[in-house]
Design a protein around this motif. Structure first.
Motif, short mmCIF file in Angstrom:
data_model
loop_
_atom_site.label_atom_id
_atom_site.label_comp_id
_atom_site.label_asym_id
_atom_site.label_seq_id
_atom_site.Cartn_x
_atom_site.Cartn_y
_atom_site.Cartn_z
N ILE A 88 27.47 -99.18 41.46
CA ILE A 88 28.13 -99.52 42.72
C ILE A 88 27.59 -98.62 43.82
N THR A 89 27.04 -99.23 44.85
CA THR A 89 26.49 -98.43 45.95
C THR A 89 27.58 -98.14 46.97
N HIS A 118 28.08 -96.76 50.97
CA HIS A 118 27.39 -96.42 52.23
C HIS A 118 28.37 -96.27 53.37
N ARG A 119 27.98 -95.48 54.35
CA ARG A 119 28.72 -95.50 55.62
C ARG A 119 28.59 -96.91 56.19
N VAL A 136 25.84 -97.91 58.87
CA VAL A 136 24.47 -97.95 58.37
C VAL A 136 24.25 -99.20 57.52
N TYR A 137 25.24 -99.51 56.69
CA TYR A 137 25.17 -100.71 55.87
C TYR A 137 24.98 -101.95 56.74
N GLN A 152 23.75 -102.09 59.72
CA GLN A 152 22.41 -102.11 60.33
C GLN A 152 21.40 -102.76 59.39
N VAL A 153 21.46 -102.38 58.13
CA VAL A 153 20.51 -102.95 57.16
C VAL A 153 20.80 -104.43 56.92
N ALA A 154 22.08 -104.77 56.87
CA ALA A 154 22.45 -106.18 56.68
C ALA A 154 21.90 -107.03 57.82
N GLU A 180 19.37 -106.30 59.73
CA GLU A 180 17.91 -106.30 59.66
C GLU A 180 17.44 -107.30 58.61
N ASN A 181 18.16 -107.41 57.51
CA ASN A 181 17.82 -108.42 56.50
C ASN A 181 17.93 -109.81 57.10
N ALA A 184 17.60 -110.61 60.20
CA ALA A 184 16.49 -110.79 61.14
C ALA A 184 15.20 -111.08 60.40
#
Lengths: 152, 84
Positions: free
Chosen positions: B40-41, B43-44, B47-48, B50-52, B54-55, B57
């Motif tokens: 189980i990851t 994350h703050r 930040v999570y 932001q990556v979501a 970017e995915n 995009a």
């Protein structure tokens, strides 16, 4: 392949039903933003290309262009914590396949952006992967890569 | 959203194997300790997200990516030719 390619099978134009099971990579929790997309495959669509396609097997319209970041960022040195390595059963950091997503922008066809903050890491032995979020690393979400202009 | 109040040192159990503990409260900062199975990851959230994003995009822009797939490996990192 007809015009419907981009809609039904993503940029690769590959029918996910024709992908052999032993090429499938499993992301246990999906990827950030897409928790239900768990099974992916990497497609090499052109020989010697710097870019490949990460194609969702579960949702054919979901695909993204990826690259091995060291092609453009030779000093890239992402550090995975012990916990992160253990989550994929990685014994040594050399035992992984790592790649990053690439974003294109309509304004500039010769610049792409590589997500160095969120690399995809795959254990090639178990074929399990995870997208890690290297929040404190200082690596950017969008690292620009200026590609040489292609002659028309 | 389930809302619980905890004091420093107290914990919350999520499911059967996730433990969140309030380690320290200092001013407006709260230090949390998270015990979870390694699969189980955690994350703050910002930040999570932001990556979501970017995915998303990357997926959206991949439609225009066919020309990119034919680009060769950059010359600078191509294997040096052993011939003199």
């Amino acid at each position: 392949m007809g015009a419907e390619r981009a809609v039904t099978t993503g940029v690769s134009g590959t029918d996910p039903n024709e992908i052999p099971e032993d090429k499938v990579i499993l992301f246990d929790e999906g990827i950030p933003g897409l928790p239900d997309c768990r099974r992916f495959v990497i497609l090499d669509l052109a020989p010697d290309s710097a870019f490949q396609v990460l194609q969702s097997v579960d949702t054919p319209g979901v695909s993204m262009i990826i690259t091995v970041p060291w092609l453009f960022f030779p000093d890239y040195a992402p550090e995975l914590s012990d916990l992160e390595q253990a989550s994929l059963g990685i014994a040594r950091s050399e035992d992984v396949a790592l790649f990053c997503s690439v974003v294109l922008t309509p304004e500039d066809k010769d610049t792409v952006f590589v997500n160095l903050m969120g690399p995809f890491v795959v254990n090639p032995n178990t074929r399990r992967g995870c997208q890690f979020v290297l929040a404190g690393s200082g690596y950017p979400l969008r690292a620009p890569v200026k590609l040489p202009k292609v002659p028309p | 959203m389930l809302v619980l109040s905890r004091k420093q040192g107290e914990s919350v159990v999520i499911g059967n194997d996730i433990l969140v503990t309030v380690l320290e409260v200092r001013g407006d900062q709260i230090r949390l300790g998270i015990d979870a199975p390694r699969s189980i990851t955690v994350h703050r959230q910002e930040v999570y997200l932001q990556v979501a994003r970017e995915n998303s995009a990357a997926i959206a822009s991949s439609d225009r990516g066919s020309p990119l797939l034919r680009r060769p490996v950059p010359q600078a990192v191509a294997k040096p030719d052993p011939e003199p």
